[in-house]
Design a protein around this motif. Structure first.
Motif, PDB file in Angstrom:
ATOM      1  N   MET A  79       0.828  -1.216   0.000  1.00  0.00           N
ATOM      2  CA  MET A  79       0.000   0.000   0.000  1.00  0.00           C
ATOM      3  C   MET A  79       0.858   1.260   0.000  1.00  0.00           C
ATOM      4  SD  MET A  79      -2.877  -1.187   2.733  1.00  0.00           S
ATOM      5  CE  MET A  79      -1.629  -1.805   3.864  1.00  0.00           C
ATOM      6  N   ARG A  80       2.077   1.171   0.553  1.00  0.00           N
ATOM      7  CA  ARG A  80       2.967   2.334   0.641  1.00  0.00           C
ATOM      8  C   ARG A  80       3.889   2.465  -0.571  1.00  0.00           C
ATOM      9  NH1 ARG A  80       6.686   2.352   4.984  1.00  0.00           N
ATOM     10  NH2 ARG A  80       7.027   0.153   4.624  1.00  0.00           N
ATOM     11  N   MET A  81       3.902   1.472  -1.448  1.00  0.00           N
ATOM     12  CA  MET A  81       4.862   1.449  -2.553  1.00  0.00           C
ATOM     13  C   MET A  81       4.408   2.282  -3.742  1.00  0.00           C
ATOM     14  SD  MET A  81       6.074  -2.467  -2.902  1.00  0.00           S
ATOM     15  CE  MET A  81       6.677  -3.392  -1.522  1.00  0.00           C
ATOM     16  N   GLU A  82       5.398   2.870  -4.383  1.00  0.00           N
ATOM     17  CA  GLU A  82       5.141   3.534  -5.652  1.00  0.00           C
ATOM     18  C   GLU A  82       4.955   2.451  -6.711  1.00  0.00           C
ATOM     19  OE1 GLU A  82       8.213   6.366  -6.531  1.00  0.00           O
ATOM     20  OE2 GLU A  82       8.305   7.026  -4.447  1.00  0.00           O
ATOM     21  N   PRO A  83       4.167   2.721  -7.779  1.00  0.00           N
ATOM     22  CA  PRO A  83       3.905   1.689  -8.789  1.00  0.00           C
ATOM     23  C   PRO A  83       5.177   1.088  -9.408  1.00  0.00           C
ATOM     24  CG  PRO A  83       2.432   3.553  -9.101  1.00  0.00           C
ATOM     25  CD  PRO A  83       3.399   3.945  -8.035  1.00  0.00           C
ATOM     26  N   ASP A  84       6.195   1.909  -9.673  1.00  0.00           N
ATOM     27  CA  ASP A  84       7.439   1.381 -10.238  1.00  0.00           C
ATOM     28  C   ASP A  84       8.120   0.425  -9.264  1.00  0.00           C
ATOM     29  OD1 ASP A  84       6.994   2.917 -12.447  1.00  0.00           O
ATOM     30  OD2 ASP A  84       8.466   4.470 -11.933  1.00  0.00           O
ATOM     31  N   HIS A  85       8.068   0.752  -7.979  1.00  0.00           N
ATOM     32  CA  HIS A  85       8.694  -0.087  -6.968  1.00  0.00           C
ATOM     33  C   HIS A  85       7.929  -1.393  -6.789  1.00  0.00           C
ATOM     34  CE1 HIS A  85      10.552   3.771  -5.058  1.00  0.00           C
ATOM     35  NE2 HIS A  85      11.089   3.465  -6.222  1.00  0.00           N
ATOM     36  N   THR A  86       6.608  -1.325  -6.930  1.00  0.00           N
ATOM     37  CA  THR A  86       5.785  -2.530  -6.809  1.00  0.00           C
ATOM     38  C   THR A  86       6.200  -3.558  -7.852  1.00  0.00           C
ATOM     39  OG1 THR A  86       3.933  -1.201  -5.998  1.00  0.00           O
ATOM     40  CG2 THR A  86       3.415  -3.406  -6.798  1.00  0.00           C
ATOM     41  N   ARG A  87       6.413  -3.122  -9.085  1.00  0.00           N
ATOM     42  CA  ARG A  87       6.813  -4.041 -10.166  1.00  0.00           C
ATOM     43  C   ARG A  87       8.188  -4.650  -9.911  1.00  0.00           C
ATOM     44  NH1 ARG A  87       4.047  -0.147 -13.044  1.00  0.00           N
ATOM     45  NH2 ARG A  87       5.900   1.036 -13.578  1.00  0.00           N
ATOM     46  N   ILE A  88       9.065  -3.916  -9.248  1.00  0.00           N
ATOM     47  CA  ILE A  88      10.423  -4.407  -8.973  1.00  0.00           C
ATOM     48  C   ILE A  88      10.424  -5.440  -7.846  1.00  0.00           C
ATOM     49  CG2 ILE A  88      12.694  -3.704  -8.103  1.00  0.00           C
ATOM     50  CD1 ILE A  88      12.200  -0.975  -9.422  1.00  0.00           C
ATOM     51  N   LEU A  89       9.534  -5.273  -6.869  1.00  0.00           N
ATOM     52  CA  LEU A  89       9.577  -6.091  -5.655  1.00  0.00           C
ATOM     53  C   LEU A  89       8.447  -7.113  -5.528  1.00  0.00           C
ATOM     54  CD1 LEU A  89      10.374  -3.200  -3.145  1.00  0.00           C
ATOM     55  CD2 LEU A  89      11.995  -4.760  -4.212  1.00  0.00           C
ATOM     56  N   ASP A  90       7.598  -7.254  -6.556  1.00  0.00           N
ATOM     57  CA  ASP A  90       6.411  -8.092  -6.398  1.00  0.00           C
ATOM     58  C   ASP A  90       6.667  -9.601  -6.451  1.00  0.00           C
ATOM     59  OD1 ASP A  90       6.908  -8.244  -9.107  1.00  0.00           O
ATOM     60  OD2 ASP A  90       4.863  -7.788  -9.730  1.00  0.00           O
ATOM     61  N   GLU A  91       7.851 -10.039  -6.864  1.00  0.00           N
ATOM     62  CA  GLU A  91       8.161 -11.470  -6.909  1.00  0.00           C
ATOM     63  C   GLU A  91       9.570 -11.709  -6.379  1.00  0.00           C
ATOM     64  OE1 GLU A  91       7.390 -13.429 -10.639  1.00  0.00           O
ATOM     65  OE2 GLU A  91       5.800 -12.008 -11.117  1.00  0.00           O
ATOM     66  N   ALA A  92       9.718 -12.766  -5.601  1.00  0.00           N
ATOM     67  CA  ALA A  92      11.019 -13.077  -5.005  1.00  0.00           C
ATOM     68  C   ALA A  92      12.078 -13.365  -6.069  1.00  0.00           C
ATOM     69  CB  ALA A  92      10.891 -14.265  -4.061  1.00  0.00           C
ATOM     70  N   CYS A  93      11.688 -13.912  -7.210  1.00  0.00           N
ATOM     71  CA  CYS A  93      12.667 -14.251  -8.248  1.00  0.00           C
ATOM     72  C   CYS A  93      13.282 -12.996  -8.879  1.00  0.00           C
ATOM     73  CB  CYS A  93      12.040 -15.140  -9.314  1.00  0.00           C
ATOM     74  SG  CYS A  93      10.686 -14.377 -10.231  1.00  0.00           S
ATOM     75  N   LYS A  94      12.699 -11.837  -8.663  1.00  0.00           N
ATOM     76  CA  LYS A  94      13.239 -10.586  -9.200  1.00  0.00           C
ATOM     77  C   LYS A  94      14.284  -9.951  -8.284  1.00  0.00           C
ATOM     78  CE  LYS A  94       8.957  -9.239 -11.558  1.00  0.00           C
ATOM     79  NZ  LYS A  94       7.918  -8.203 -11.605  1.00  0.00           N
ATOM     80  N   LEU A  95      14.420 -10.471  -7.079  1.00  0.00           N
ATOM     81  CA  LEU A  95      15.319  -9.861  -6.097  1.00  0.00           C
ATOM     82  C   LEU A  95      16.762 -10.257  -6.349  1.00  0.00           C
ATOM     83  CD1 LEU A  95      13.214 -10.358  -2.861  1.00  0.00           C
ATOM     84  CD2 LEU A  95      13.252  -8.400  -4.403  1.00  0.00           C
ATOM     85  N   ASP A  96      17.650  -9.281  -6.209  1.00  0.00           N
ATOM     86  CA  ASP A  96      19.081  -9.489  -6.420  1.00  0.00           C
ATOM     87  C   ASP A  96      19.824  -8.838  -5.253  1.00  0.00           C
ATOM     88  OD1 ASP A  96      21.680  -9.665  -7.302  1.00  0.00           O
ATOM     89  OD2 ASP A  96      21.430  -8.255  -8.963  1.00  0.00           O
ATOM     90  N   ALA A  97      20.418  -9.670  -4.392  1.00  0.00           N
ATOM     91  CA  ALA A  97      21.088  -9.164  -3.189  1.00  0.00           C
ATOM     92  C   ALA A  97      22.286  -8.276  -3.515  1.00  0.00           C
ATOM     93  CB  ALA A  97      21.521 -10.325  -2.302  1.00  0.00           C
ATOM     94  N   SER A  98      22.823  -8.349  -4.732  1.00  0.00           N
ATOM     95  CA  SER A  98      23.966  -7.508  -5.097  1.00  0.00           C
ATOM     96  C   SER A  98      23.524  -6.142  -5.632  1.00  0.00           C
ATOM     97  CB  SER A  98      24.834  -8.223  -6.137  1.00  0.00           C
ATOM     98  OG  SER A  98      24.114  -8.380  -7.350  1.00  0.00           O
ATOM     99  N   ASN A  99      22.231  -5.927  -5.781  1.00  0.00           N
ATOM    100  CA  ASN A  99      21.693  -4.665  -6.280  1.00  0.00           C
ATOM    101  C   ASN A  99      21.407  -3.740  -5.086  1.00  0.00           C
ATOM    102  OD1 ASN A  99      19.987  -2.587  -7.200  1.00  0.00           O
ATOM    103  ND2 ASN A  99      19.142  -3.882  -8.813  1.00  0.00           N
TER     104      ASN A  99
END
Length: 150
Positions: A8-28
């Motif tokens: 609910m607090r996320m901006e739409p661009d951020h939602t698309r980046i964080l909505d799935e665990a497979c998109k996460l990159d610990a080096s980013n």
């Protein structure tokens, strides 16, 4: 559950980046900063992290959160006060009906410092150093540095 609590607090661009665990990159670094921003105060995330990553042995014993104090023990209709497990540093806060009784068993005497030792020996914890506020040039209070790292 984690995502629902923060989305609910996320901006739409951020939602698309964080909505799935497979998109996460610990080096980013930018993505890690977003994760901290949105999930750093999400209680479901914190509960999961503490239960499964930080203190798995100490928390696996209880399937649900238990919270009680000596005041709960003293507040019963029969007037029976059987016992309370805790450290002996709070004995002055006990209800009048509850009296401190230190155990004779050596293994029970060691419980006062057990959790403190577990936390201090955990490699996930570090020292919080004094920081300087870049805008004012003054030292930040320790509590502010602690909140910034949470």
């Amino acid at each position: 559950e984690w995502f629902d609590g923060s989305s609910m607090r996320m901006e739409p661009d951020h939602t698309r980046i964080l909505d799935e665990a497979c998109k996460l990159d610990a080096s980013n670094a930018q993505q890690m900063e977003l994760l901290h921003t949105y999930f750093g105060s999400n209680m479901k995330t914190i509960d999961f992290w503490l239960t499964y990553c930080i203190l798995p042995q100490e928390t696996k014993q209880f399937p649900q959160r238990l919270a009680a104090t000596a005041w709960h023990l003293a507040d019963n209709g029969q007037g029976k006060i059987i016992g309370f497990s805790g450290t002996n540093d709070g004995h002055r806060l006990l209800p009048v009906e509850v009296h401190q009784s230190d155990p004779d068993e050596a293994t029970l005497k060691a419980t006062n410092g057990k959790m403190l030792a577990i936390i201090l020996d955990n490699p996930c914890y570090g020292t919080i150093l004094e920081e300087t506020d870049p805008q004012s040039g003054q030292s930040k209070p320790l509590w502010q540095s602690l909140l910034d790292t949470a």
